[in-house]
Design a protein around this motif. Structure first.
Motif, PDB file in Angstrom:
ATOM      1  N   UNK A  92      76.741 -56.823 -14.543  1.00  0.00           N
ATOM      2  CA  UNK A  92      77.393 -58.130 -14.397  1.00  0.00           C
ATOM      3  C   UNK A  92      78.571 -58.047 -13.425  1.00  0.00           C
ATOM      4  N   UNK A  93      79.374 -56.983 -13.565  1.00  0.00           N
ATOM      5  CA  UNK A  93      80.567 -56.851 -12.706  1.00  0.00           C
ATOM      6  C   UNK A  93      80.139 -56.636 -11.253  1.00  0.00           C
ATOM      7  N   UNK A  94      79.111 -55.786 -11.042  1.00  0.00           N
ATOM      8  CA  UNK A  94      78.685 -55.508  -9.667  1.00  0.00           C
ATOM      9  C   UNK A  94      78.043 -56.735  -9.015  1.00  0.00           C
ATOM     10  N   UNK A  95      77.325 -57.522  -9.848  1.00  0.00           N
ATOM     11  CA  UNK A  95      76.758 -58.775  -9.342  1.00  0.00           C
ATOM     12  C   UNK A  95      77.882 -59.667  -8.784  1.00  0.00           C
ATOM     13  N   UNK A  96      78.945 -59.788  -9.572  1.00  0.00           N
ATOM     14  CA  UNK A  96      80.064 -60.641  -9.165  1.00  0.00           C
ATOM     15  C   UNK A  96      80.665 -60.134  -7.850  1.00  0.00           C
ATOM     16  N   UNK A  97      80.812 -58.798  -7.740  1.00  0.00           N
ATOM     17  CA  UNK A  97      81.401 -58.239  -6.520  1.00  0.00           C
ATOM     18  C   UNK A  97      80.492 -58.474  -5.317  1.00  0.00           C
ATOM     19  N   UNK A  98      79.181 -58.241  -5.507  1.00  0.00           N
ATOM     20  CA  UNK A  98      78.230 -58.395  -4.388  1.00  0.00           C
ATOM     21  C   UNK A  98      78.230 -59.844  -3.886  1.00  0.00           C
ATOM     22  N   UNK A  99      78.302 -60.799  -4.813  1.00  0.00           N
ATOM     23  CA  UNK A  99      78.254 -62.208  -4.408  1.00  0.00           C
ATOM     24  C   UNK A  99      79.603 -62.694  -3.884  1.00  0.00           C
ATOM     25  N   UNK A 105      94.289 -60.069   1.628  1.00  0.00           N
ATOM     26  CA  UNK A 105      94.787 -60.118   0.243  1.00  0.00           C
ATOM     27  C   UNK A 105      94.074 -61.216  -0.539  1.00  0.00           C
ATOM     28  N   UNK A 106      93.890 -62.390   0.070  1.00  0.00           N
ATOM     29  CA  UNK A 106      93.216 -63.496  -0.624  1.00  0.00           C
ATOM     30  C   UNK A 106      91.754 -63.133  -0.938  1.00  0.00           C
ATOM     31  N   UNK A 107      91.111 -62.428   0.019  1.00  0.00           N
ATOM     32  CA  UNK A 107      89.724 -61.978  -0.218  1.00  0.00           C
ATOM     33  C   UNK A 107      89.687 -61.058  -1.441  1.00  0.00           C
ATOM     34  N   UNK A 108      90.635 -60.120  -1.465  1.00  0.00           N
ATOM     35  CA  UNK A 108      90.699 -59.176  -2.591  1.00  0.00           C
ATOM     36  C   UNK A 108      90.932 -59.896  -3.909  1.00  0.00           C
ATOM     37  N   UNK A 109      91.850 -60.868  -3.895  1.00  0.00           N
ATOM     38  CA  UNK A 109      92.154 -61.594  -5.143  1.00  0.00           C
ATOM     39  C   UNK A 109      90.921 -62.372  -5.609  1.00  0.00           C
ATOM     40  N   UNK A 110      90.223 -62.984  -4.647  1.00  0.00           N
ATOM     41  CA  UNK A 110      89.007 -63.756  -4.996  1.00  0.00           C
ATOM     42  C   UNK A 110      87.948 -62.859  -5.631  1.00  0.00           C
ATOM     43  N   UNK A 111      87.689 -61.705  -4.988  1.00  0.00           N
ATOM     44  CA  UNK A 111      86.665 -60.778  -5.499  1.00  0.00           C
ATOM     45  C   UNK A 111      87.078 -60.248  -6.876  1.00  0.00           C
ATOM     46  N   UNK A 112      88.356 -59.903  -6.982  1.00  0.00           N
ATOM     47  CA  UNK A 112      88.863 -59.356  -8.243  1.00  0.00           C
ATOM     48  C   UNK A 112      88.736 -60.383  -9.378  1.00  0.00           C
ATOM     49  N   UNK A 113      89.027 -61.646  -9.055  1.00  0.00           N
ATOM     50  CA  UNK A 113      88.908 -62.707 -10.075  1.00  0.00           C
ATOM     51  C   UNK A 113      87.464 -62.768 -10.599  1.00  0.00           C
TER      52      UNK A 113
END
Lengths: 221, 411
Positions: free
Chosen positions: B333-340, B378-386
């Motif tokens: 589930x976590x990797x799916x979120x990161x890939x998308x 930074x915004x990209x990182x925050x989005x992916x992390x969220x």
């Protein structure tokens, strides 16, 4: 090799198993039969370590498995057991060969090795030409063969099959049974088979009939 | 029709009540934010206009959450639609009921939000209130009518139209139309041929909206391409499964991540503007709004995650029965979120910087790009992390989906 002693299990007030004892020898094919609600699937799930019985014990090669921790039990199911469900329950988003390779990958085999072994099993079960197709593109019989390949690819000690031909026509069912039992016997795996169908039960070395959660009879067909 | 609606409301299931509450509350919050933003837009000083912008930005994710909330309780709604058809309702009646329900929830929510606005802004301007209430109610009617559009309810049962899962060319066309309107607005500088003195502003606003929606949905192409590439090279089963799951339904991910994408877009754009203009205090307000917007986006992602687990529960339950550990499925589930999320956020951040830089290209200095790009990353990182944190938080839902009863329930 695999033994259940006095298994009992209830779901709410319904008693699914009531002191059931069975013994499965290495390489033996055992059919569990009986009417709906007799406790067949519950027995299979208790033997496979998917459900824990309320009382009684399940022993594999002299070692109790019903008292193992969740992580150990999960690893045991992955390494020593193979499970075939009525509808295959394959991952529709993966190709046939990826579905079969999945248990090996979870057992930390390399991708190349896992894919090669999966392709070999698909060939053995005569569905090699479907290797790169997604599950939705396969017929019911082809799907079940892929499910059988997935159950056998890790070289399990016991294969559990819950109504493996329940969703197939007569010819498709016969083909799947022949393929599954042939492959299991070649690998020395025992097979525990839950079925309503007498024709499917006839493939077994021995039949155990359940009624109301208890063993009614054990016969050699 | 209203009597039928009242009867249905009395018999709502718990998920339906949660949905109704979320839609009403979301409409209330969005109405409050838009009213406040409009009232602040008249202030020309740094603090006033940018605070208004910040609040307007915050209203967008809230509206996104309302839309996602409307997708909750689909199964219950489908059963209800079938029962209504069986009771003699025509397809049009069913659609009208949905529209009426959506409109009623949005109306009550936005009225409540407007009351809070009026009480906290007296003796401030109340002119935007009726406009905002009408806008929210109309949105609720459209959303309610569209909620059941994929469901074909016949008296014999309910079927679903096959959902579009892959990318569509018209998404790309939306983005291109948006770019064309923005370029036209910028190059004509007040001389836009339609719409009088507000023509340029309206054209650029419409262009921005089309560009955002187009880019978000066109991200479907990118998500699918990234997932396919990762799937081909995956060494671990978790990554393989995650990539293939995303590849098979990239559109659902693009839709779910649209609110995250919007937030990243505005965050990166704001950074690019900040680098040139300064206005640190006002931008700090925007950053607070963006943080809240990201939290709201996370709520929209939770809805998606719950929907996805319902779709995957049989496959996952079978894998768990076959000995796949729960934590491995959690990692999927976590990797799916990161890939998308990675391609969506990267594209949104690049677009945010691009729009701002392009709009003031003649005065934008290259040295400002360092801060602009840092903010974009930074915004990209925050989005992916969220997105990854939401997936991580879905573990209890995963545990529920892995129950053996899932497999015993038949198909």
């Amino acid at each position: 090799m695999l033994e259940a002693r006095g298994l009992s299990k209830s779901f709410g007030r319904a008693r699914a198993l009531d002191g059931v004892s069975v013994e499965i020898a290495p390489g033996e094919v055992v059919a569990v039969t009986g009417p709906s609600g007799a406790g067949k699937s519950t027995l299979l799930h208790c033997l496979a370590g998917v459900l824990r019985p309320e009382s009684g014990e399940v022993v594999l090669d002299g070692r109790r498995i019903d008292t193992l921790g969740e992580a150990e039990l999960t690893a045991l199911r992955r390494q020593s057991f193979g499970i075939v469900f009525q509808f295959g329950e394959l991952v529709p988003e993966l190709s046939a060969v990826e579905n079969v390779a999945l248990p090996l990958l979870f057992n930390r085999h390399g991708r190349g090795e896992a894919m090669a072994a999966a392709a070999e099993w698909l060939e053995r079960l005569e569905v090699a030409d479907c290797a790169d197709q997604r599950i939705g593109e396969l017929s019911g019989g082809q799907r079940q063969r892929v499910a059988v390949a997935r159950a056998l690819v890790t070289g399990p000690r016991v294969v559990f099959a819950d109504e493996p031909t329940g969703a197939l026509d007569t010819l498709g069912g016969e083909q799947v049974m022949t393929a599954m039992l042939g492959a299991a016997r070649a690998g020395g795996a025992a097979v525990v088979l839950v079925t309503h169908d007498n024709r499917v039960a006839a493939y077994a070395d021995r039949e155990i009939t359940l009624r109301d959660g208890a063993v009614l009879a054990g016969v050699n067909p | 029709m209203i009597t039928v609606l009242r009867m249905l409301n009395r018999g709502r299931s718990r998920p339906e009540r949660v949905r109704a509450w979320l839609v009403g509350a979301g409409a209330g919050v969005a109405a409050f934010l838009v009213c406040t933003a409009v009232s602040l837009a008249d202030f020309r000083d740094e603090g006033g206009s940018l605070t208004g912008l910040a609040l307007a930005l915050l209203a967008l994710p809230v509206a996104g959450l309302v839309h996602q909330a409307n997708r909750l309780a689909t199964a219950t709604r489908e059963r209800r639609l079938a029962a209504l058809r069986l009771a003699g309702a025509a397809p049009g009646d069913v659609r009208r009921l949905g529209a009426l329900e959506g409109g009623w929830l949005a109306l009550t929510g936005s009225l409540a939000g407007s009351v809070v606005y009026a009480l906290t802004h007296l003796p401030g301007p109340l002119a935007p209130v009726p406009f905002v209430v009408v806008l929210m109610t109309a949105g609720g009617v459209v959303s309610g009518a569209r909620a059941g559009r994929d469901v074909i309810a016949s008296p014999l049962g309910v079927t679903r139209r096959p959902r579009v899962r892959g990318p569509r060319v018209r998404d790309l066309l939306l983005a291109l139309t948006g770019v064309a309107l923005l370029v036209a607005g910028l190059t004509l500088k007040g001389g836009f041929p339609i719409g009088g003195k507000y023509g340029t502003a309206v054209a650029m606003a419409a262009g921005m909206v089309l560009l955002l929606f187009g880019l978000t949905m066109a991200a479907t192409w990118l998500i699918r391409a990234c997932a396919a590439r990762i799937g081909r090279r995956a060494r671990s089963p978790e990554t393989l499964l995650a990539a293939r799951l995303v590849e098979s339904d990239p559109r659902a991910w693009a839709r779910a991540l649209s609110v995250v994408g919007l937030t990243v877009f505005f965050g990166a754009g704001s950074g690019a503007q900040q680098a040139g203009t300064g206005y640190w205090h006002a931008h700090a307000l925007i950053d607070v709004a963006l943080l809240l917007a990201m939290l709201t986006s996370a709520a929209a992602l939770v809805v998606h995650q719950a929907e996805e687990l319902i779709d995957l529960r049989r496959s996952f339950a079978a894998l768990a029965a076959a000995g796949v550990p729960e934590r491995s499925l959690g990692r999927v589930l976590v990797r799916q979120a990161a890939i998308a999320a990675l391609p969506v956020c990267a594209v949104a951040a690049a677009a945010g910087v691009g729009v701002v830089v392009f709009s003031v290209l003649d005065i934008y200095q290259a040295r400002w790009l360092v801060w602009a790009l840092t903010r974009a990353v930074a915004m990209t990182g925050i989005g992916v992390l969220t997105a990854m944190l939401v997936a991580l938080a879905a573990r209890p839902l995963l545990r529920g989906a892995l129950r053996l009863e899932t497999l015993r329930a038949g198909r």
